[in-house]
Scaffold this motif. Structure first.
Motif, PDB file in Angstrom:
ATOM      1  N   TYR A   7      -6.082   0.615   2.412  1.00  0.00           N
ATOM      2  CA  TYR A   7      -5.485  -0.705   2.609  1.00  0.00           C
ATOM      3  C   TYR A   7      -4.274  -0.904   1.703  1.00  0.00           C
ATOM      4  CZ  TYR A   7      -9.359  -2.455   5.459  1.00  0.00           C
ATOM      5  OH  TYR A   7     -10.270  -2.667   6.454  1.00  0.00           O
ATOM      6  N   LEU A   8      -4.391  -0.503   0.458  1.00  0.00           N
ATOM      7  CA  LEU A   8      -3.292  -0.662  -0.494  1.00  0.00           C
ATOM      8  C   LEU A   8      -2.049   0.075  -0.015  1.00  0.00           C
ATOM      9  CD1 LEU A   8      -2.318  -1.675  -3.273  1.00  0.00           C
ATOM     10  CD2 LEU A   8      -3.132   0.484  -4.206  1.00  0.00           C
ATOM     11  N   CYS A   9      -2.203   1.328   0.357  1.00  0.00           N
ATOM     12  CA  CYS A   9      -1.048   2.113   0.813  1.00  0.00           C
ATOM     13  C   CYS A   9      -0.471   1.559   2.111  1.00  0.00           C
ATOM     14  CB  CYS A   9      -1.453   3.572   0.996  1.00  0.00           C
ATOM     15  SG  CYS A   9      -1.854   4.398  -0.541  1.00  0.00           S
ATOM     16  N   THR A  10      -1.346   1.177   3.027  1.00  0.00           N
ATOM     17  CA  THR A  10      -0.878   0.662   4.314  1.00  0.00           C
ATOM     18  C   THR A  10      -0.094  -0.638   4.145  1.00  0.00           C
ATOM     19  OG1 THR A  10      -2.778   1.654   5.414  1.00  0.00           O
ATOM     20  CG2 THR A  10      -1.604  -0.077   6.602  1.00  0.00           C
ATOM     21  N   PHE A  11      -0.659  -1.575   3.401  1.00  0.00           N
ATOM     22  CA  PHE A  11       0.044  -2.845   3.207  1.00  0.00           C
ATOM     23  C   PHE A  11       1.337  -2.654   2.419  1.00  0.00           C
ATOM     24  CE2 PHE A  11      -4.167  -4.897   3.981  1.00  0.00           C
ATOM     25  CZ  PHE A  11      -3.781  -5.571   5.118  1.00  0.00           C
ATOM     26  N   PHE A  12       1.331  -1.785   1.429  1.00  0.00           N
ATOM     27  CA  PHE A  12       2.540  -1.533   0.653  1.00  0.00           C
ATOM     28  C   PHE A  12       3.648  -0.979   1.544  1.00  0.00           C
ATOM     29  CE2 PHE A  12       5.135   1.409  -1.908  1.00  0.00           C
ATOM     30  CZ  PHE A  12       5.736   0.478  -2.721  1.00  0.00           C
ATOM     31  N   ILE A  13       3.317  -0.019   2.382  1.00  0.00           N
ATOM     32  CA  ILE A  13       4.321   0.580   3.266  1.00  0.00           C
ATOM     33  C   ILE A  13       4.849  -0.445   4.260  1.00  0.00           C
ATOM     34  CG2 ILE A  13       4.624   2.274   5.115  1.00  0.00           C
ATOM     35  CD1 ILE A  13       2.742   4.111   3.467  1.00  0.00           C
ATOM     36  N   ILE A  14       3.959  -1.237   4.839  1.00  0.00           N
ATOM     37  CA  ILE A  14       4.384  -2.250   5.815  1.00  0.00           C
ATOM     38  C   ILE A  14       5.299  -3.282   5.155  1.00  0.00           C
ATOM     39  CG2 ILE A  14       3.564  -4.188   7.216  1.00  0.00           C
ATOM     40  CD1 ILE A  14       1.100  -2.442   7.871  1.00  0.00           C
ATOM     41  N   ILE A  15       4.909  -3.764   3.981  1.00  0.00           N
ATOM     42  CA  ILE A  15       5.710  -4.775   3.286  1.00  0.00           C
ATOM     43  C   ILE A  15       7.064  -4.209   2.882  1.00  0.00           C
ATOM     44  CG2 ILE A  15       5.838  -6.166   1.170  1.00  0.00           C
ATOM     45  CD1 ILE A  15       2.732  -6.406   1.416  1.00  0.00           C
ATOM     46  N   LEU A  16       7.074  -2.979   2.388  1.00  0.00           N
ATOM     47  CA  LEU A  16       8.324  -2.373   1.938  1.00  0.00           C
ATOM     48  C   LEU A  16       9.270  -2.093   3.100  1.00  0.00           C
ATOM     49  CD1 LEU A  16       9.269  -1.747  -0.892  1.00  0.00           C
ATOM     50  CD2 LEU A  16       8.682   0.627  -0.493  1.00  0.00           C
ATOM     51  N   ILE A  17       8.733  -1.596   4.202  1.00  0.00           N
ATOM     52  CA  ILE A  17       9.578  -1.355   5.380  1.00  0.00           C
ATOM     53  C   ILE A  17      10.176  -2.664   5.887  1.00  0.00           C
ATOM     54  CG2 ILE A  17       9.495  -0.701   7.825  1.00  0.00           C
ATOM     55  CD1 ILE A  17       7.607   1.564   7.014  1.00  0.00           C
ATOM     56  N   ARG A  18       9.347  -3.707   5.926  1.00  0.00           N
ATOM     57  CA  ARG A  18       9.849  -5.014   6.368  1.00  0.00           C
ATOM     58  C   ARG A  18      10.960  -5.512   5.444  1.00  0.00           C
ATOM     59  NH1 ARG A  18       5.907  -9.902   5.918  1.00  0.00           N
ATOM     60  NH2 ARG A  18       6.448  -9.453   3.779  1.00  0.00           N
ATOM     61  N   TYR A  19      10.780  -5.323   4.136  1.00  0.00           N
ATOM     62  CA  TYR A  19      11.802  -5.753   3.186  1.00  0.00           C
ATOM     63  C   TYR A  19      13.111  -5.017   3.432  1.00  0.00           C
ATOM     64  CZ  TYR A  19      14.662  -5.707  -0.968  1.00  0.00           C
ATOM     65  OH  TYR A  19      15.734  -5.760  -1.814  1.00  0.00           O
TER      66      TYR A  19
END
Length: 107
Positions: A7-19
């Motif tokens: 979950y940590l890696c998935t949410f981090f990647i999604i948030i960073l890509i969106r940013y």
């Protein structure tokens, strides 16, 4: 524990890509409109601007880490069944509650 890390890696990647999509396209859009004024800047001004951009990116990565940690904790707790987060309104008696409390949701 592995699920929490997932979950940590998935949410981090999604948030960073969106940013990077939002901030990068905003930077590209604004810099294309004001390209003439940016071309006239001195080397010192360009260096300061690049330094500010790097600082903004590092702060945004730190915010993405913090947000991903919170989201991973919530999802892990949800998966363990220790929360009262509902995924279906119909299953939990949405219609049985006071209509005055949910007028904003229904509209």
């Amino acid at each position: 524990m592995a699920l929490w890390l997932y979950y940590l890696c998935t949410f981090f990647i999604i948030i960073l890509i969106r940013y990077f999509i939002v901030a990068g396209s905003a930077y590209w859009l604004l810099s294309s409109f004001i390209h003439q004024t940016l071309a006239e800047q001195t080397a010192e001004t360009k260096h300061k601007r690049q330094k500010l951009i790097k600082k903004d990116i590092s702060l945004s990565v730190a915010a993405a880490v913090a947000t991903a940690i919170c989201a991973a904790v919530v999802m892990t707790i949800y998966d363990s069944g220790a929360t009262r987060l509902y995924t279906s309104i119909e299953e939990h008696g949405f219609e049985e509650r006071s209509p005055a409390n949910f007028q904003g949701v229904r509209v």
